[in-house]
Design a protein around this motif. Structure first.
Motif, PDB file in Angstrom:
ATOM      1  N   UNK A  37       0.829  -1.215   0.000  1.00 49.79           N
ATOM      2  CA  UNK A  37       0.000   0.000   0.000  1.00 49.79           C
ATOM      3  C   UNK A  37       0.860   1.261   0.000  1.00 49.79           C
ATOM      4  N   UNK A  38       0.567   2.142  -0.964  1.00 51.56           N
ATOM      5  CA  UNK A  38       1.304   3.401  -1.045  1.00 51.56           C
ATOM      6  C   UNK A  38       0.411   4.444  -1.721  1.00 51.56           C
ATOM      7  N   UNK A  39      -0.235   5.305  -0.945  1.00 49.83           N
ATOM      8  CA  UNK A  39      -1.145   6.300  -1.530  1.00 49.83           C
ATOM      9  C   UNK A  39      -0.450   7.270  -2.477  1.00 49.83           C
ATOM     10  N   UNK A  40       0.846   7.471  -2.276  1.00 49.78           N
ATOM     11  CA  UNK A  40       1.574   8.372  -3.175  1.00 49.78           C
ATOM     12  C   UNK A  40       1.631   7.797  -4.588  1.00 49.78           C
ATOM     13  N   UNK A  41       1.837   6.482  -4.677  1.00 48.04           N
ATOM     14  CA  UNK A  41       1.875   5.839  -5.998  1.00 48.04           C
ATOM     15  C   UNK A  41       0.494   5.884  -6.638  1.00 48.04           C
ATOM     16  N   UNK A  42      -0.554   5.561  -5.831  1.00 46.19           N
ATOM     17  CA  UNK A  42      -1.923   5.600  -6.356  1.00 46.19           C
ATOM     18  C   UNK A  42      -2.260   6.995  -6.850  1.00 46.19           C
ATOM     19  N   UNK A  43      -1.899   8.009  -6.057  1.00 42.33           N
ATOM     20  CA  UNK A  43      -2.195   9.388  -6.444  1.00 42.33           C
ATOM     21  C   UNK A  43      -1.411   9.796  -7.683  1.00 42.33           C
ATOM     22  N   UNK A  44      -0.179   9.348  -7.786  1.00 44.67           N
ATOM     23  CA  UNK A  44       0.649   9.726  -8.949  1.00 44.67           C
ATOM     24  C   UNK A  44       0.066   9.164 -10.245  1.00 44.67           C
TER      25      UNK A  44
END
Length: 479
Positions: A37-44
């Motif tokens: 899980x990594x919201x930064x990757x999802x957001x990018x």
């Protein structure tokens, strides 16, 4: 050796599988239970997609506004080099979807000074613009875009179709008439094979009854064909009168909406006593009226009560002894013994006129009121004082954005806003010009209300201006 149809099907299945996999990876990165899980990757991922679409908008606008009028090589290929090509000052990109942009070619065609093209001739020019310029242009642009991120370009923007006309109400709510899909011959579809693509509109919503869906489809066809030349008084309103005449022959079941009661128990304390809690929405309320009447009439053995999650038929009621304004019932179980009649005016307006008005507003053509006339915004006089004609008149035409104003001709004072009065036939053109003087910003204000109205709008415009200044300052800080 596989035949071509099997190979196409195989590749299509493969590309859909890859698409699902990629979407799943995005979803996984945004799921807090995923090991990586990594919201930064999802957001990018989402931001990169947004940036790419914004870049494509800039690219296509740049070509048409900066390069088109000087593109002599293309003009020669199009056979328009003999004409003067004027610069374009209007954006070409008019709408974006998740992975596509919609481009208007009207400005490019109109910029060819002195040329007269039929609709099909103009469409063929559009095909040629894409064939000889845009396809290559997008490839070059996206190669540069990929270079900014030190990666090879993986994007491939291709012409999906050309439409002869269309309208957009909001995101994913539009209708277009497709006249061309890519083919080896670069040929337009024959007139009889051109088709409508409809997204999110009433005629494809299951909540609308069949009759209304067919009717709106027919009205949309006319609105699309007429476009900005649509004449409300001569084209649309006579058609609405015909539609209403047909509507009046239909029974309640044929004109009721279709919905689902999603929340019910939370707001209905007692069906027997019709004890409804504050905040109940219109659909559970209509269902509660139905259930209450079943209990009251003793017909609860003949008809099933409506429960949370059930599908319902729903309509606006005419005046009735129970004071119900709406009513619902189970599909295919219309309780004729106890159901109040539907309100023909409200139901017709909700089904048809509301839908038409959404199109007209998007096209900047005004609205139709409940009397099937061009809607006029008239400010209501609010006072307990007894007013004389000298207090009320003259009426003023006011621009709600600029507060520009002028007096309404005296012969229209007691006609505007009065559904029982009509202007003389000889005055009708002047009447239309008066009530649409400032387009959609036209407001009719009585003399008594004019000072208050002007102060109200001035305060509103000041707040709007202040908000814009704050936004501008914030943007500067971000830069």
């Amino acid at each position: 050796m596989e035949n071509i149809e099997k190979r196409i099907k195989k590749l299509d299945l493969k590309q859909n599988a890859i698409k699902i996999l990629i979407n799943s990876i995005y979803g996984a990165f945004g799921n807090k239970w995923f090991y990586f899980y990594n919201p930064d990757i999802a957001q990018s991922i989402t931001l990169q997609g947004q940036d790419l679409i914004k870049f494509s908008i800039k690219a296509v606008n740049h070509y048409f506004m900066e390069k088109w009028h000087n593109d002599r090589e293309l003009h020669e290929k199009l056979g328009i080099a003999q004409y003067k090509i004027n610069p374009i000052d209007r954006d070409a990109a008019i709408y974006t979807d998740t992975d596509s942009i919609y481009v208007q070619f009207d400005s490019a065609i109109s910029s060819i000074e002195g040329a007269q093209f039929s609709s099909d001739e103009a469409l063929n020019i559009c095909i040629a613009i894409d064939r000889y310029r845009l396809a290559e242009y997008f490839n070059v642009c996206f190669e540069k875009y990929g270079g900014l991120f030190n990666t090879k370009n993986r994007q491939n923007f291709e012409l999906e179709n050309l439409s002869v006309y269309g309208f957009w109400l909001k995101k994913k709510n539009y209708a277009i008439k497709v006249a061309y899909t890519p083919n080896k011959e670069y040929s337009l579809l024959p007139e009889e094979k051109r088709f409508l693509v409809i997204k999110g509109l009433e005629q494809i919503k299951s909540s609308y009854p069949d009759w209304a869906r067919k009717t709106i489809m027919a009205l949309d066809t006319m609105i699309l064909e007429k476009g900005k030349t649509l004449d409300l008084e001569n084209d649309l309103i006579p058609e609405l009168h015909k539609v209403k005449k047909e509507f009046m022959t239909l029974n309640t079941d044929e004109v009721a909406f279709n919905f689902r009661v999603r929340v019910y128990n939370k707001y209905v304390a007692s069906e027997k006593d019709l004890d409804l809690k504050k905040g109940i929405s219109i659909y559970p309320r209509a269902a509660a009226y139905h259930n209450h009447m079943l209990i009251k009439s003793g017909l609860n053995r003949k008809y099933n009560a409506i429960r949370e999650g059930d599908k319902i038929k729903f309509y606006h009621c005419a005046e009735n002894e129970h004071g119900f304004d709406v009513f619902a019932y189970s599909p295919e179980n219309y309780p004729a013994e106890l159901a109040p009649p539907h309100d023909t005016e409200k139901q017709f307006f909700s089904l048809i006129v509301d839908a038409v008005n959404r199109r007209l507003e998007a096209m900047g053509l005004g609205k139709i009121d409940e009397n099937l006339k061009r809607a006029v915004e008239v400010i209501e006089i609010k006072t307990k004082k007894v007013l004389t004609d000298a207090d009320i008149y003259p009426l003023y035409i006011v621009n709600s954005q600029t507060l520009e104003q002028e007096e309404v001709p005296e012969k229209f004072w007691k006609i505007i806003g009065n559904p029982d009065n009509e202007p003389a036939e000889s005055d009708f053109s002047e009447y239309l010009e008066t009530i649409s003087k400032f387009g959609l910003n036209t407001v009719i204000v009585p003399k008594f209300e004019l000072p208050k109205y002007i102060k109200k709008i001035e305060r509103k415009l000041e707040k709007l201006s202040l908000a814009q200044n704050i936004d501008s300052d914030t943007d500067d800080e971000d830069e």
